[in-house]
Design an enzyme around this catalytic site. Sequence first.
Site, PDB file in Angstrom:
ATOM      1  N   GLY A   1      25.263 -80.279  -1.561  1.00 39.47           N
ATOM      2  CA  GLY A   1      24.530 -80.843  -0.427  1.00 39.47           C
ATOM      3  C   GLY A   1      23.512 -79.909   0.204  1.00 39.47           C
ATOM      4  O   GLY A   1      23.163 -80.079   1.374  1.00 39.47           O
ATOM      5  N   SER A   2      22.984 -78.944  -0.567  1.00 37.66           N
ATOM      6  CA  SER A   2      21.994 -78.044   0.056  1.00 37.66           C
ATOM      7  C   SER A   2      20.729 -78.800   0.443  1.00 37.66           C
ATOM      8  O   SER A   2      20.123 -78.509   1.477  1.00 37.66           O
ATOM      9  CB  SER A   2      21.672 -76.852  -0.856  1.00 37.66           C
ATOM     10  N   ASN A   3      20.341 -79.789  -0.357  1.00 31.10           N
ATOM     11  CA  ASN A   3      19.170 -80.598   0.033  1.00 31.10           C
ATOM     12  C   ASN A   3      19.474 -81.429   1.268  1.00 31.10           C
ATOM     13  O   ASN A   3      18.654 -81.519   2.179  1.00 31.10           O
ATOM     14  CB  ASN A   3      18.735 -81.506  -1.129  1.00 31.10           C
TER      15      ASN A   3
ATOM     16  N   ILE B   1      22.206 -96.275  -9.224  1.00 28.91           N
ATOM     17  CA  ILE B   1      22.155 -97.188  -8.077  1.00 28.91           C
ATOM     18  C   ILE B   1      22.173 -98.633  -8.587  1.00 28.91           C
ATOM     19  O   ILE B   1      21.302 -99.033  -9.361  1.00 28.91           O
ATOM     20  CB  ILE B   1      20.880 -96.922  -7.235  1.00 28.91           C
TER      21      ILE B   1
ATOM     22  N   ASN C   1      14.580 -90.648  -4.682  1.00 29.23           N
ATOM     23  CA  ASN C   1      15.439 -89.655  -5.342  1.00 29.23           C
ATOM     24  C   ASN C   1      14.627 -88.382  -5.569  1.00 29.23           C
ATOM     25  O   ASN C   1      13.407 -88.429  -5.688  1.00 29.23           O
ATOM     26  CB  ASN C   1      15.901 -90.214  -6.699  1.00 29.23           C
TER      27      ASN C   1
ATOM     28  N   HIS D   1      14.444 -85.298  -8.385  1.00 31.95           N
ATOM     29  CA  HIS D   1      14.912 -84.923  -9.716  1.00 31.95           C
ATOM     30  C   HIS D   1      14.444 -83.500 -10.008  1.00 31.95           C
ATOM     31  O   HIS D   1      13.290 -83.166  -9.746  1.00 31.95           O
ATOM     32  CB  HIS D   1      14.340 -85.896 -10.753  1.00 31.95           C
TER      33      HIS D   1
ATOM     34  N   ASP E   1      15.863 -92.387 -13.237  1.00 28.76           N
ATOM     35  CA  ASP E   1      14.716 -91.473 -13.118  1.00 28.76           C
ATOM     36  C   ASP E   1      13.394 -92.119 -13.509  1.00 28.76           C
ATOM     37  O   ASP E   1      12.548 -91.495 -14.154  1.00 28.76           O
ATOM     38  CB  ASP E   1      14.947 -90.224 -13.994  1.00 28.76           C
TER      39      ASP E   1
ATOM     40  N   GLU F   1      12.688 -77.628  -3.931  1.00 29.03           N
ATOM     41  CA  GLU F   1      13.258 -78.849  -3.330  1.00 29.03           C
ATOM     42  C   GLU F   1      13.387 -78.688  -1.815  1.00 29.03           C
ATOM     43  O   GLU F   1      13.002 -79.575  -1.049  1.00 29.03           O
ATOM     44  CB  GLU F   1      14.629 -79.152  -3.950  1.00 29.03           C
TER      45      GLU F   1
HETATM   46  C1  GAR Z   1      19.418 -80.884  -6.969  1.00 21.72           C
HETATM   47  O1  GAR Z   1      18.794 -79.879  -7.727  1.00 21.72           O
HETATM   48  C2  GAR Z   1      18.906 -82.254  -7.379  1.00 21.72           C
HETATM   49  O2  GAR Z   1      17.567 -82.251  -7.793  1.00 21.72           O
HETATM   50  C3  GAR Z   1      19.800 -82.567  -8.546  1.00 21.72           C
HETATM   51  O3  GAR Z   1      21.070 -82.117  -8.148  1.00 21.72           O
HETATM   52  C4  GAR Z   1      20.912 -80.964  -7.317  1.00 21.72           C
HETATM   53  C5  GAR Z   1      21.776 -81.149  -6.072  1.00 21.72           C
HETATM   54  O4  GAR Z   1      21.818 -79.967  -5.323  1.00 21.72           O
HETATM   55  N1  GAR Z   1      19.791 -83.967  -8.829  1.00 21.72           N
HETATM   56  C6  GAR Z   1      19.873 -84.460 -10.061  1.00 21.72           C
HETATM   57  O5  GAR Z   1      20.008 -83.761 -11.050  1.00 21.72           O
HETATM   58  C7  GAR Z   1      19.808 -85.993 -10.145  1.00 21.72           C
HETATM   59  N2  GAR Z   1      19.463 -86.401 -11.467  1.00 21.72           N
HETATM   60  P1  GAR Z   1      22.381 -79.966  -3.833  1.00 21.72           P
HETATM   61  O6  GAR Z   1      23.737 -80.695  -3.848  1.00 21.72           O
HETATM   62  O7  GAR Z   1      22.551 -78.528  -3.483  1.00 21.72           O
HETATM   63  O8  GAR Z   1      21.390 -80.669  -2.959  1.00 21.72           O
END
Ligand code: GAR
Length: 193
Positions: free
Chosen positions: A12-14, A93, A107, A109, A150, A179
């Site tokens: 969940g850093s994003n 989804i 989303n 990616h 995607d 990101e």
């Molecule tokens: C992120 O890098 C995101 O782009 C990727 O998962 C990571 C989640 O990081 N998503 C995918 O690969 C979806 N196809 P986070 O939990 O630290 O936000």
Amino acid sequence: MKQIAIFASGAGSNAEKIIDHFTAPLPDEKRSVRVALIVSNNPEAGVLKIAKANNIPVQIIEKEKFFRGNAYVDELRSADINFIVLAGFLWKIPSALIKAFPEKIINIHPALLPKYGGKGMYGQHVHEAVIANKEKESGITIHYVDELYDHGKILFQAQCPVYETDSAAILANRIHVLEHKHYSTVIEKILSD
Ligand code: GAR
């Protein structure tokens, strides 16, 4: 008021960056976006601690109801959600949710779509494939979500180099920096258009 639900399956850093962005001090009359709900398929996900620390309600979702029931549309409506942000959410989804929120689901990616997308292309798998193909460049893609993995319309991309010495973990860190820098501002822009 725009009320966002963030869907996340992992650390969940994003999600955390987006929450921080939309809770940064602002005069009340300027605040128009709120992260109102965190949705996860994973009861152990790190994002749930972030939700708790920020007093944001959580909805844990179950496979059967998500894919063959109402896709939690009623719950999202009861929480007054009008925009959905996927941030490391690993389930596809379902079309019931896409139909209920047309062009209201985005989303992020961790690669430059249309390359390195599709089923199974998430997290480290994406970075491993990019490195195995000796790409010189990777990056991030923010896009609308449609019924294919995607695939929806691309809203934003940013690039970064890939070095010969990179491991998947090192590249993942470089991608996370991109990101964290861009996702919140792209969301803000979409919601203000
Ligand atoms: C992120 O890098 C995101 O782009 C990727 O998962 C990571 C989640 O990081 N998503 C995918 O690969 C979806 N196809 P986070 O939990 O630290 O936000």
